[in-house]
Design a protein around this motif. Structure first.
Motif, PDB file in Angstrom:
ATOM      1  N   ARG A 449       0.853  -1.192   0.042  1.00 64.01           N
ATOM      2  CA  ARG A 449       0.010   0.062   0.097  1.00 64.01           C
ATOM      3  C   ARG A 449       0.861   1.117   0.053  1.00 64.01           C
ATOM      4  O   ARG A 449       0.536   2.389  -0.556  1.00 64.01           O
ATOM      5  CB  ARG A 449      -0.938   0.090   1.158  1.00 64.01           C
ATOM      6  CG  ARG A 449      -2.090  -1.101   1.249  1.00 64.01           C
ATOM      7  CD  ARG A 449      -3.137  -0.506   0.182  1.00 64.01           C
ATOM      8  NE  ARG A 449      -4.392  -1.420   0.182  1.00 64.01           N
ATOM      9  CZ  ARG A 449      -5.367  -0.757   1.015  1.00 64.01           C
ATOM     10  NH1 ARG A 449      -5.471   0.418   1.697  1.00 64.01           N
ATOM     11  NH2 ARG A 449      -6.373  -1.836   1.018  1.00 64.01           N
ATOM     12  N   TYR A 450       2.271   1.156   0.700  1.00 63.13           N
ATOM     13  CA  TYR A 450       2.784   2.305   0.836  1.00 63.13           C
ATOM     14  C   TYR A 450       4.018   2.609   0.064  1.00 63.13           C
ATOM     15  O   TYR A 450       4.912   3.743   0.148  1.00 63.13           O
ATOM     16  CB  TYR A 450       3.094   2.640   2.462  1.00 63.13           C
ATOM     17  CG  TYR A 450       1.916   2.938   3.205  1.00 63.13           C
ATOM     18  CD1 TYR A 450       1.247   4.189   3.356  1.00 63.13           C
ATOM     19  CD2 TYR A 450       1.021   1.907   3.668  1.00 63.13           C
ATOM     20  CE1 TYR A 450       0.158   4.607   4.072  1.00 63.13           C
ATOM     21  CE2 TYR A 450      -0.158   2.089   4.582  1.00 63.13           C
ATOM     22  CZ  TYR A 450      -0.521   3.505   4.601  1.00 63.13           C
ATOM     23  OH  TYR A 450      -1.543   3.774   5.374  1.00 63.13           O
ATOM     24  N   TYR A 451       4.387   1.465  -0.714  1.00 60.74           N
ATOM     25  CA  TYR A 451       5.666   1.624  -1.437  1.00 60.74           C
ATOM     26  C   TYR A 451       5.153   1.031  -2.789  1.00 60.74           C
ATOM     27  O   TYR A 451       4.869  -0.259  -3.166  1.00 60.74           O
ATOM     28  CB  TYR A 451       6.689   0.781  -0.817  1.00 60.74           C
ATOM     29  CG  TYR A 451       7.907   0.783  -1.806  1.00 60.74           C
ATOM     30  CD1 TYR A 451       8.667   2.055  -2.202  1.00 60.74           C
ATOM     31  CD2 TYR A 451       8.318  -0.533  -2.471  1.00 60.74           C
ATOM     32  CE1 TYR A 451       9.842   1.973  -2.839  1.00 60.74           C
ATOM     33  CE2 TYR A 451       9.547  -0.435  -3.457  1.00 60.74           C
ATOM     34  CZ  TYR A 451      10.399   0.483  -3.636  1.00 60.74           C
ATOM     35  OH  TYR A 451      11.106   0.748  -4.652  1.00 60.74           O
ATOM     36  N   THR A 456       6.847   6.299  -4.871  1.00 64.95           N
ATOM     37  CA  THR A 456       7.221   6.402  -3.417  1.00 64.95           C
ATOM     38  C   THR A 456       8.658   7.107  -3.252  1.00 64.95           C
ATOM     39  O   THR A 456       9.575   6.725  -4.070  1.00 64.95           O
ATOM     40  CB  THR A 456       7.333   5.382  -2.424  1.00 64.95           C
ATOM     41  OG1 THR A 456       6.011   4.628  -2.603  1.00 64.95           O
ATOM     42  CG2 THR A 456       7.611   5.684  -1.166  1.00 64.95           C
ATOM     43  N   ASN A 460       9.728   9.098   1.950  1.00 66.08           N
ATOM     44  CA  ASN A 460       8.782   8.262   2.428  1.00 66.08           C
ATOM     45  C   ASN A 460       9.186   6.911   2.420  1.00 66.08           C
ATOM     46  O   ASN A 460       8.578   6.169   3.521  1.00 66.08           O
ATOM     47  CB  ASN A 460       7.672   8.669   1.702  1.00 66.08           C
ATOM     48  CG  ASN A 460       6.882   9.789   1.539  1.00 66.08           C
ATOM     49  OD1 ASN A 460       7.037  10.527   2.863  1.00 66.08           O
ATOM     50  ND2 ASN A 460       6.210  10.247   0.657  1.00 66.08           N
ATOM     51  N   LEU A 464       8.914   4.675   5.845  1.00 62.92           N
ATOM     52  CA  LEU A 464       8.062   3.615   6.262  1.00 62.92           C
ATOM     53  C   LEU A 464       8.704   2.677   6.769  1.00 62.92           C
ATOM     54  O   LEU A 464       8.248   1.774   7.739  1.00 62.92           O
ATOM     55  CB  LEU A 464       7.587   3.229   4.661  1.00 62.92           C
ATOM     56  CG  LEU A 464       6.991   1.835   4.659  1.00 62.92           C
ATOM     57  CD1 LEU A 464       5.385   1.888   5.248  1.00 62.92           C
ATOM     58  CD2 LEU A 464       6.706   1.597   2.926  1.00 62.92           C
ATOM     59  N   ILE A 506       2.575   6.087  10.174  1.00 69.88           N
ATOM     60  CA  ILE A 506       2.133   5.534   8.857  1.00 69.88           C
ATOM     61  C   ILE A 506       0.897   6.269   8.344  1.00 69.88           C
ATOM     62  O   ILE A 506       1.001   6.793   7.048  1.00 69.88           O
ATOM     63  CB  ILE A 506       2.289   3.983   8.790  1.00 69.88           C
ATOM     64  CG1 ILE A 506       3.506   3.491   8.860  1.00 69.88           C
ATOM     65  CG2 ILE A 506       1.785   3.433   7.197  1.00 69.88           C
ATOM     66  CD1 ILE A 506       3.456   1.875   9.073  1.00 69.88           C
ATOM     67  N   LYS A 507       0.026   6.399   9.190  1.00 65.28           N
ATOM     68  CA  LYS A 507      -1.358   6.765   8.733  1.00 65.28           C
ATOM     69  C   LYS A 507      -1.182   8.314   8.373  1.00 65.28           C
ATOM     70  O   LYS A 507      -1.551   8.823   7.295  1.00 65.28           O
ATOM     71  CB  LYS A 507      -2.356   6.418   9.778  1.00 65.28           C
ATOM     72  CG  LYS A 507      -3.608   7.040   9.358  1.00 65.28           C
ATOM     73  CD  LYS A 507      -4.273   6.464   8.295  1.00 65.28           C
ATOM     74  CE  LYS A 507      -5.947   6.742   8.218  1.00 65.28           C
ATOM     75  NZ  LYS A 507      -6.466   6.215   7.211  1.00 65.28           N
ATOM     76  N   ILE A 510       2.852   9.050   5.893  1.00 65.51           N
ATOM     77  CA  ILE A 510       3.160   8.594   4.627  1.00 65.51           C
ATOM     78  C   ILE A 510       2.092   8.380   3.650  1.00 65.51           C
ATOM     79  O   ILE A 510       1.107   7.688   4.158  1.00 65.51           O
ATOM     80  CB  ILE A 510       3.857   7.126   4.890  1.00 65.51           C
ATOM     81  CG1 ILE A 510       4.939   7.302   5.970  1.00 65.51           C
ATOM     82  CG2 ILE A 510       4.229   6.695   3.625  1.00 65.51           C
ATOM     83  CD1 ILE A 510       5.495   6.087   6.320  1.00 65.51           C
ATOM     84  N   GLN A 512      -0.494   6.941   0.967  1.00 66.58           N
ATOM     85  CA  GLN A 512      -0.559   5.616   0.195  1.00 66.58           C
ATOM     86  C   GLN A 512      -0.139   5.821  -1.221  1.00 66.58           C
ATOM     87  O   GLN A 512      -0.641   6.680  -2.031  1.00 66.58           O
ATOM     88  CB  GLN A 512      -1.815   5.045   0.333  1.00 66.58           C
ATOM     89  CG  GLN A 512      -2.172   4.518   1.540  1.00 66.58           C
ATOM     90  CD  GLN A 512      -3.451   3.459   1.601  1.00 66.58           C
ATOM     91  OE1 GLN A 512      -3.733   2.826   0.739  1.00 66.58           O
ATOM     92  NE2 GLN A 512      -4.244   3.534   2.680  1.00 66.58           N
ATOM     93  N   PRO A 525      -3.470   1.473   7.946  1.00 66.81           N
ATOM     94  CA  PRO A 525      -2.441   0.518   8.199  1.00 66.81           C
ATOM     95  C   PRO A 525      -2.744  -0.247   9.418  1.00 66.81           C
ATOM     96  O   PRO A 525      -2.097  -1.120  10.113  1.00 66.81           O
ATOM     97  CB  PRO A 525      -1.181   1.151   8.508  1.00 66.81           C
ATOM     98  CG  PRO A 525      -1.707   2.697   8.908  1.00 66.81           C
ATOM     99  CD  PRO A 525      -2.813   2.952   8.416  1.00 66.81           C
TER     100      PRO A 525
END
Length: 591
Positions: A449-451, A456, A460, A464, A506-507, A510, A512, A525
């Motif tokens: 979801r985040y990378y 990204t 970030n 993460l 994270i929420k 960073i 998504q 997350p």
């Protein structure tokens, strides 16, 4: 980036092999194994190759097209959500509830075993959500192995793959041995009456079980014939199984005695509840086998979420009610650990009912073995497609549309382990492998979801990985405090807020990088982070000897990887990248 960062289209370079052939090229076709000189040269390049595989990431499209094409023939898409729900119930409801409930209620949790089932059920449901998003987005037979290969790279995927194989072999062996226990009850005998006791072997390995070998052989034949046929047999048998479970609950509650529940509800306190929960997680394994059937599902986006979440919800409710029923029928310290439900009816004076229970348990364990055999073969098939295991295991039969070679090999291994090893050792070791894999899948979902490479930013990405490291560290610290008998609140007041703040970071900080295309896990997350925490926490409740065996197995995996797996998958990725380059050049020339 490594040579494994492939795009789809290179499958043409993978030479076809005959399923019945057993030549060297069927097992080790890669360039590194052509001659001894090649092999020694590959060993000298091990550090460089390891770095390449550690950094390499597969792509969704590679798993969906190129890697799948290496099986020569495709699996048939003939499953829907109804099939998956019954596969899920058939895969999960078996030896865990019918055997381990009695064992853990008597030894650790007492009547509070129902709370143990709630804890392990919550953990399993969190993992189900993580699996579901991956299975919808990457519907291939590799299950968690394919998901980890895409998000965490080849090396992490291989370590997980080895534990996936161990999980299925041990799980099948445990169920096969439990099958013998309930069969003995049905015949008015003790389990050891059907086993060969060898006093010269250690007690945990000296009760040889030939019936478990016969059961594995029959399951093997059924599993290789047809997936749809297996599905039909499974849900017919599972319906009968559900009827028996309803009988156990209704008849058991008729003979309930509330006095069995009042004294000493949790004789060993919270530690006993969580210790039982870690072992009872075994009762929930099997749902991941449903994710391996995504490649054979008609509409993965609709069918997989319904199948996985639906079957797990039903299973959790059934487990809790059955656990309560058992402890209302019999004082927890008088429960029979081998066949608790059958003997419980004998205890309350309904000798005739134990035969119904034993027959139902046998049906349940048969479907667990069958669905497990289907799932484990598909895992091994996809692992072999990447050449981390010999590609001979990846062959799909043109006639049956099933991976015959992988099915036979896995069930032979299951039969051998089941022949020798006691259920107690199998259950603990299985729980470690399962919890470890589920933790990795939740971690992979956060990364997914985040990378995204090229999307990204480096800043970030650093944030993460720092947050993930803190989540893992605080979860491990919580588990260690618990494992060392920490009943005080001070340690948890430090570790849990740290976990919370890392997840919150994270929420908040960073963005998504990817949204799910078809179906996504809610509350990211928080949900995957909670899955990491609870899986690691449950690991802290497992005995030290099981971790020693887990360490020995992981060490053996690393030896195999350094000597064989690393070089085989490196050569395969290199060949695939070269094929992709040629295809791209040909397209450019055509333009």
């Amino acid at each position: 980036m490594g040579v494994g960062d492939e795009s789809a289209g290179g499958g043409e370079g993978i030479r076809k092999r005959r399923g019945c052939s057993c030549s060297k090229d069927d097992f080790f076709p890669e360039e590194s194994f052509k001659t001894m000189n090649n092999y020694f040269r590959a060993l000298k390049e091990t550090p460089m190759r390891f770095k390449d595989r550690l950094l390499a990431r597969s792509l969704d499209s590679t798993e969906l097209h190129e890697v799948k094409a290496r099986s020569e023939h495709e699996m048939k898409k003939n499953l829907n959500w109804w099939d998956l729900i019954w596969f899920g119930i058939g895969a999960v409801v078996g030896a865990g509830i019918f055997v381990l409930t009695g064992q853990e209620a008597k030894e650790h949790a007492g009547p509070a075993v129902v709370l143990s089932y709630v804890v392990s059920g919550v953990s399993a449901m969190l993992s189900v959500f993580c699996y579901t998003e991956f299975a919808v987005e990457i519907p291939v037979a590799g299950g968690s192995f394919a998901y980890l290969r895409v998000e965490l790279g080849d090396f992490v995927a291989f370590i997980a793959a080895g534990n996936i194989i161990l999980e299925y072999i041990i799980g099948g062996a445990a169920v096969a041995r439990s099958w013998t226990s309930y069969f003995a009850t049905l015949c008015n005998h003790q389990p050891d009456d059907f086993r060969i006791v060898v006093h010269s072997l250690p007690d945990d390995y000296g009760h040889l079980d030939p019936i478990s070998v016969v059961v594995c052989a029959v399951i093997c034949v059924l599993a290789v014939l047809s997936t749809k046929g297996t599905s039909r047999f499974n849900y017919i048998a599972s319906i009968i199984h559900v009827v028996v479970i309803l009988f156990i609950i209704v008849a058991g509650l008729v003979k309930a005695n509330t006095k069995n529940y009042t004294p000493d509800f949790a004789p060993h306190g919270a530690h006993g509840i969580f210790q039982a929960s870690a072992v009872l997680f075994f009762a929930y394994i099997g749902f991941d086998a449903v994710s391996t059937m995504a490649e054979e599902t008609k509409n993965p986006a609709r069918d997989i979420p319904i199948g996985l979440v639906g079957s797990m919800s039903i299973t959790t409710a059934v487990y809790c009610v059955m656990a309560v029923t058992l402890c209302l029928m019999v004082p927890y310290n008088q429960i029979d650990p081998n066949a608790p439900f059958s003997v419980a009816f004998q205890y309350v004076g309904w000798d005739w009912a134990k035969y119904i229970v034993a027959a139902g348990a046998l049906k349940g364990m048969t479907t667990v073995l069958l669905v497990s055999a289907v799932g484990q073969a598909r895992y091994l098939t996809h692992i072999a497609r990447t050449h981390m295991m010999p590609p001979w295991l990846a062959i799909v039969s043109e006639k049956t549309g099933t991976p015959v070679n992988a099915t036979v090999v896995m069930l032979v291994a299951t039969a051998i382990i089941g022949f020798f090893t006691s259920l107690g050792i199998l259950a603990n070791l299985l729980s470690i492998s399962t919890l470890f894999i589920f933790m990795l899948v939740a971690l992979a979902l956060l990364v997914r979801r985040y990378y995204v490479s090229g999307v990204t930013t480096k800043a970030n990405l650093v944030k993460l990985w720092v947050c993930i490291a803190v989540i893992l560290g605080s979860s491990i610290a919580t588990a260690v405090i618990w494992a060392q008998g920490g009943n005080g609140w001070i340690g948890y007041v430090i570790t849990i807020p740290i976990w919370f703040l890392a997840t919150l970071s994270i929420k908040v900080f960073i963005p998504q990088a990817r949204d799910p295309k078809l179906w996504g896990v809610p509350l990211v997350p928080w949900l995957p982070s909670a899955s990491i925490l609870i899986n690691i926490f449950l690991l802290g409740s497992i005995d030290a000897k099981s971790f020693e065996r887990f360490g020995i197995w992981t060490g053996a995996l690393l030896v195999y990887y350094v000597l064989i797996g690393l070089h085989a998958c490196y050569d395969t990725a290199k060949e695939s990248a070269e094929n992709n380059r040629k295809i791209a050049e040909a397209k450019m020339e055509g333009v």
